[in-house]
Design an enzyme around this catalytic site. Structure first.
Site, PDB file in Angstrom:
ATOM      1  N   ARG A 166       3.691  -1.632  19.679  1.00 29.19           N
ATOM      2  CA  ARG A 166       3.801  -0.335  19.419  1.00 29.19           C
ATOM      3  C   ARG A 166       2.457   0.454  19.268  1.00 29.19           C
ATOM      4  O   ARG A 166       2.380   1.699  19.591  1.00 29.19           O
ATOM      5  CB  ARG A 166       4.584   0.200  18.033  1.00 29.19           C
ATOM      6  CG  ARG A 166       5.043   1.382  17.791  1.00 29.19           C
ATOM      7  CD  ARG A 166       5.600   1.461  16.226  1.00 29.19           C
ATOM      8  NE  ARG A 166       4.973   1.516  15.355  1.00 29.19           N
ATOM      9  CZ  ARG A 166       4.934   0.914  14.402  1.00 29.19           C
ATOM     10  NH1 ARG A 166       5.741  -0.078  14.233  1.00 29.19           N
ATOM     11  NH2 ARG A 166       3.867   1.043  13.312  1.00 29.19           N
TER      12      ARG A 166
ATOM     13  N   ARG B 256       0.784  -1.199  -0.122  1.00 26.82           N
ATOM     14  CA  ARG B 256      -0.089  -0.028  -0.020  1.00 26.82           C
ATOM     15  C   ARG B 256       0.731   1.383   0.063  1.00 26.82           C
ATOM     16  O   ARG B 256       1.954   1.212   0.712  1.00 26.82           O
ATOM     17  CB  ARG B 256      -1.065  -0.013   1.282  1.00 26.82           C
ATOM     18  CG  ARG B 256      -1.870   1.016   1.344  1.00 26.82           C
ATOM     19  CD  ARG B 256      -2.629   1.102   2.460  1.00 26.82           C
ATOM     20  NE  ARG B 256      -3.908   0.286   2.291  1.00 26.82           N
ATOM     21  CZ  ARG B 256      -4.343  -0.734   3.119  1.00 26.82           C
ATOM     22  NH1 ARG B 256      -3.639  -0.693   4.514  1.00 26.82           N
ATOM     23  NH2 ARG B 256      -5.343  -1.423   2.949  1.00 26.82           N
TER      24      ARG B 256
ATOM     25  N   HIS C 154       4.712 -10.310   2.212  1.00 30.58           N
ATOM     26  CA  HIS C 154       5.029  -9.596   3.394  1.00 30.58           C
ATOM     27  C   HIS C 154       6.308 -10.003   4.170  1.00 30.58           C
ATOM     28  O   HIS C 154       6.989  -9.072   4.745  1.00 30.58           O
ATOM     29  CB  HIS C 154       4.069  -9.113   4.328  1.00 30.58           C
ATOM     30  CG  HIS C 154       4.326  -7.874   5.233  1.00 30.58           C
ATOM     31  ND1 HIS C 154       4.569  -8.260   6.303  1.00 30.58           N
ATOM     32  CD2 HIS C 154       4.386  -6.614   5.058  1.00 30.58           C
ATOM     33  CE1 HIS C 154       4.906  -7.053   7.113  1.00 30.58           C
ATOM     34  NE2 HIS C 154       4.781  -6.053   6.051  1.00 30.58           N
TER      35      HIS C 154
ATOM     36  N   TYR D 280      13.819   2.804  11.406  1.00 32.38           N
ATOM     37  CA  TYR D 280      13.264   1.788  12.129  1.00 32.38           C
ATOM     38  C   TYR D 280      13.970   0.906  12.912  1.00 32.38           C
ATOM     39  O   TYR D 280      14.972   0.459  12.372  1.00 32.38           O
ATOM     40  CB  TYR D 280      12.330   1.101  10.974  1.00 32.38           C
ATOM     41  CG  TYR D 280      11.281   1.687  10.249  1.00 32.38           C
ATOM     42  CD1 TYR D 280      11.245   3.219  10.261  1.00 32.38           C
ATOM     43  CD2 TYR D 280      10.490   1.115   9.429  1.00 32.38           C
ATOM     44  CE1 TYR D 280      10.073   3.498   9.674  1.00 32.38           C
ATOM     45  CE2 TYR D 280       9.250   1.543   8.737  1.00 32.38           C
ATOM     46  CZ  TYR D 280       9.299   2.998   8.856  1.00 32.38           C
ATOM     47  OH  TYR D 280       8.286   3.548   8.129  1.00 32.38           O
TER      48      TYR D 280
END
Length: 743
Positions: free
Chosen positions: A619, A460, A490, A523
């Site tokens: 998170r 996306r 993924h 990240y």
């Protein structure tokens, strides 16, 4: 069940895990900031089934997401943060809200309009959820505006970073900016009239617009026109000023929309400009590719990307000073529900504050951080051969503390240039615009290696970039595949096949983050490098399923969705119940981005009712309710946000002595509609590293938010307590004497 590859003992003779800064009690014996746990139930106490659990055992996932973004906003409110970092968190909050509306709110609206009687796990209808979201979003928008107007902006002004209006400028400044407008802005503006001959124009998603009312001086009739603020020039226009006494030019900005506003008479020559107002539309961007088995997936995706531009509006943001008549006109013409209007004091779309964060003012930002090269891969100018290193044992890297470029990137680049490497197989979900990973794959293909790249073109908001990369790879001779019908790929996996004498050896990387060198510095992620034959065989099977017709449903050292991750995680949770009831050590530690899946949550409830201590670091979204008497007293949930985006997924089952890492969050989409992979980490040094990371994150003194039994999030530790920052401690831990920095 998957058996461990090697026997591992994470405890020393004192029953504790070792890490920098002291020792921590094993999960089974620890306590939380909420106090001592209640006595464990007798072993003979039956554990209820999922059907016996209370109906009100889940939190709403959409409201939980808004709570997450409220925690992001709290970082902007935190005056201990460097000033430009606070501005950055305001920008992140704004972008997060955009995506929430484009995807989650859009999906709820679609269900409501279709009349689907689908309720959330906590029992709310789409209409009820939308009503609560609208109320909560307006509260957050007001809070964001107040943080900016009352705190961040005044502090910026103290540091000579100021915002001005046209009336604040002197004649010379106005002259210069008028010249800039005429040369750079005016030529790209297109005023669009609305009258019987001109229908209301299409307003593109997330564009900033001026709603202009003009009057014909002859007929005195007023008309509406729209002017789009161009998005290919800086939103904040730098105003040149004389240098101050310190010899350093202050940064002064005029919003682009105001520069356009004062020059509207040039766009509407011969008309009187009555007034103008700023507005912004967010549209539905949540679409699914209608996959026809006889149609090329690439073509289907390109068609759907074109459709995305025309999704229906789901939110209208307006300046709080907009007149009622202009607002009513926008509501009517855009067909927006009044509940979806958000009135914003001050600037609309504070994502523009990224422009401030780029200012060269280091004293207002976090101290520069340089990732360290993992010692297994060499020091400084003396890199070690990656394949020789992996033949000696597994290596676990922890980004951004361990350098991505000297580990993951070097792994792929060395494979591309090694004449003994026969094949490279790689999944690509998201990567950077100038990706060295993609360049290495192209180089490998051009030298005759067999290169396979699974490019997920359904990632996306990265679809267009991934289509571009897919075509570049194909032109170089890479075998490009686009995943499986109906599933997103993924998982984060690389497989290198190398000829070594008369044998073939496989080298693997399985991680939690994307193959993106830019986000790898922002990240927090974990990756495992291994030459373990079992993992190599599993990855070979996985790639065969992604590129061919093979459909394996079980693996030896991997758990793979959509077939095996939920089942494997639930089995291991149930295994901890068996351990605790037998009087053996037991406990569960989980670190994920989101915990939503009801089957996993119910299994954790059942484990807690049996006396298994469960510690969760999440998170974002958490639908599990911790600390509720008679249900989840043995469960604690905390959330850590900070300089780096906590992104890794890790699982530790104490009784089974198993550690897993991988790409999957505990969400329906990950477990049912994606190809995900978790890998069993068995190397003692690697499991020690995971233990140290989890122990630091769960330390009672670690700054975090704690999820309370009623569903609210509270900052922890309490005021006056000793506080440690998990990410700062991880930086320091990776900068030990045997962890030299440098990239």
């Amino acid at each position: 069940m998957v058996a461990p590859l090697r026997a591992v003992d994470i405890r020393n003779n004192d029953g504790v895990s070792q890490h920098d800064g002291g020792t921590a009690v094993t999960p089974a014996a620890s306590t939380s900031s909420a106090g001592t746990l209640p006595p464990a139930p007798p072993a003979a106490t039956p554990v209820p089934s999922a059907t016996d659990l209370p109906d009100d055992r889940y939190l709403n996932r959409e409201l939980s997401w808004l709570d997450f973004n409220a925690r992001v906003l709290a970082l902007a409110e935190d005056t201990s943060q460097p000033l430009l970092e606070r501005a950055k968190f305001l920008a992140i909050f704004a972008s997060n809200q955009d995506e929430f509306y484009m995807v989650r709110v859009a999906g709820l609206k679609r269900r409501e309009e279709a009349g689907l009687p689908v309720r959330s796990a906590d029992g709310l209808s789409p209409r009820e959820q939308l009503a609560q979201i609208a109320m909560r979003s307006r509260e957050l928008a007001e809070r964001q505006a107040r943080v900016y107007l009352d705190s961040v902006r005044p502090e910026l002004e103290k540091h000579e970073i100021t915002f001005v209006t046209w009336s604040d400028l002197d004649d010379q400044q106005r002259l210069r900016l008028s010249g800039y407008f005429s040369d750079q802005i005016f030529p790209v503006l297109t005023p669009l009239a609305v009258d019987p001959a001109h229908p209301f124009p299409y307003i593109s998603n997330r564009s900033l617009n001026l709603a202009v009312m003009v009057r014909d001086p002859d007929s005195r009739i007023e008309r509406f026109a729209r002017v789009k603020v161009p998005n290919n020039v800086p939103r904040l226009v730098r105003v040149e000023r004389d240098q101050d006494d310190r010899g350093s030019p202050p940064a002064t900005f005029l919003p682009l929309e105001e520069l356009i506003g004062v020059h509207l008479p040039e766009l509407f020559a011969g008309m009187d400009v009555v007034d103008w107002h700023i507005f912004r539309v967010t549209r539905n961007a949540d679409f699914e590719v209608e996959e026809d088995r006889d149609e090329d997936l690439l073509q289907a995706m390109e068609r759907e990307l074109a459709r995305r531009r025309f999704g229906p509006p789901v939110r209208l943001e307006v300046a709080d000073r907009m007149s009622e008549r202009v607002l009513e006109l926008l509501l009517r013409e855009l067909d927006v529900d009044p509940h979806d209007v958000v009135e914003v004091p001050g600037l609309l779309d504070l994502s523009c504050l990224w422009q401030l964060h780029a200012l060269p003012v280091p004293e207002l930002k976090d101290k520069p951080f340089v990732p360290a090269t993992h010692p297994a891969f060499g020091e400084g100018e003396s890199p070690k051969d990656v394949f020789a290193t992996l033949r000696e044992g597994d290596v676990l890297v922890h980004h951004p503390y361990d350098s991505f470029s000297t580990s993951v990137q070097r792994f792929i680049e060395q494979a591309a240039g090694d004449p003994q490497v026969l094949a490279i197989k790689q999944t690509l979900y998201r990567t950077s615009g100038d990706s060295p990973i993609v360049d290495a794959l192209i180089d490998a293909a051009e030298t005759g290696k067999q290169v396979v790249a699974l490019v997920e073109i359904k990632a996306r908001f990265d679809e267009q970039a991934n289509i571009k990369w897919a075509r570049a790879l194909e032109r170089a001779g890479v075998h490009v595949v686009y995943g499986l019908m109906g599933l997103k790929t993924h998982c984060k996996t690389s497989l290198v096949v190398r000829q070594e004498g008369s044998t073939i050896r496989r080298y693997c990387h399985i991680g939690t983050g994307n193959y993106n060198p830019k986000t790898a510095r922002l990240y927090e992620d974990i990756g495992l490098f291994t030459a373990e034959p079992v993992i190599g065989a599993d990855l070979t099977d996985l790639f065969n399923s992604l590129t061919g017709y093979a459909r394996p449903t079980s693996y030896r050292g991997l758990l793979v969705a959509p077939y095996g991750i939920r089942r494997g995680i639930v089995e291991r949770i149930e295994g901890e119940i068996t351990h605790v009831r037998a009087g053996r050590p037991a406990g569960i530690r989980i670190k994920v981005n989101a915990l939503v899946d009801e089957q996993v949550i119910d299994a954790l409830y059942r484990a807690a009712l049996a006396g298994v201590r469960v510690d969760i670091v999440v998170r974002g979204i958490c639908a599990l309710i911790p600390g509720r008497p008679g249900l989840s007293e043995y469960i604690r949930v905390r959330s850590i946000l900070g300089r780096f985006l906590e992104h890794s997924r890790a699982f530790h089952f104490v009784g089974a002595d198993e550690h897993w890492i991988g790409s999957a969050d505990m969400m329906h989409r990950n477990l049912d509609r994606r190809v995900e992979a978790l890998v069993l980490v068995a190397d003692p040094a690697a499991t020690d590293e995971l233990d140290a990371m989890l122990t630091s994150a769960l330390d009672p003194a670690t700054r975090c938010w704690v999820l309370e039994p009623e569903g609210s999030w509270s900052p922890s530790p309490s005021a006056g307590s000793t506080v440690r920052d998990h990410q700062t401690q991880e930086i320091l831990r990776h900068r030990r004497s045997d962890w030299p920095g440098g990239e």
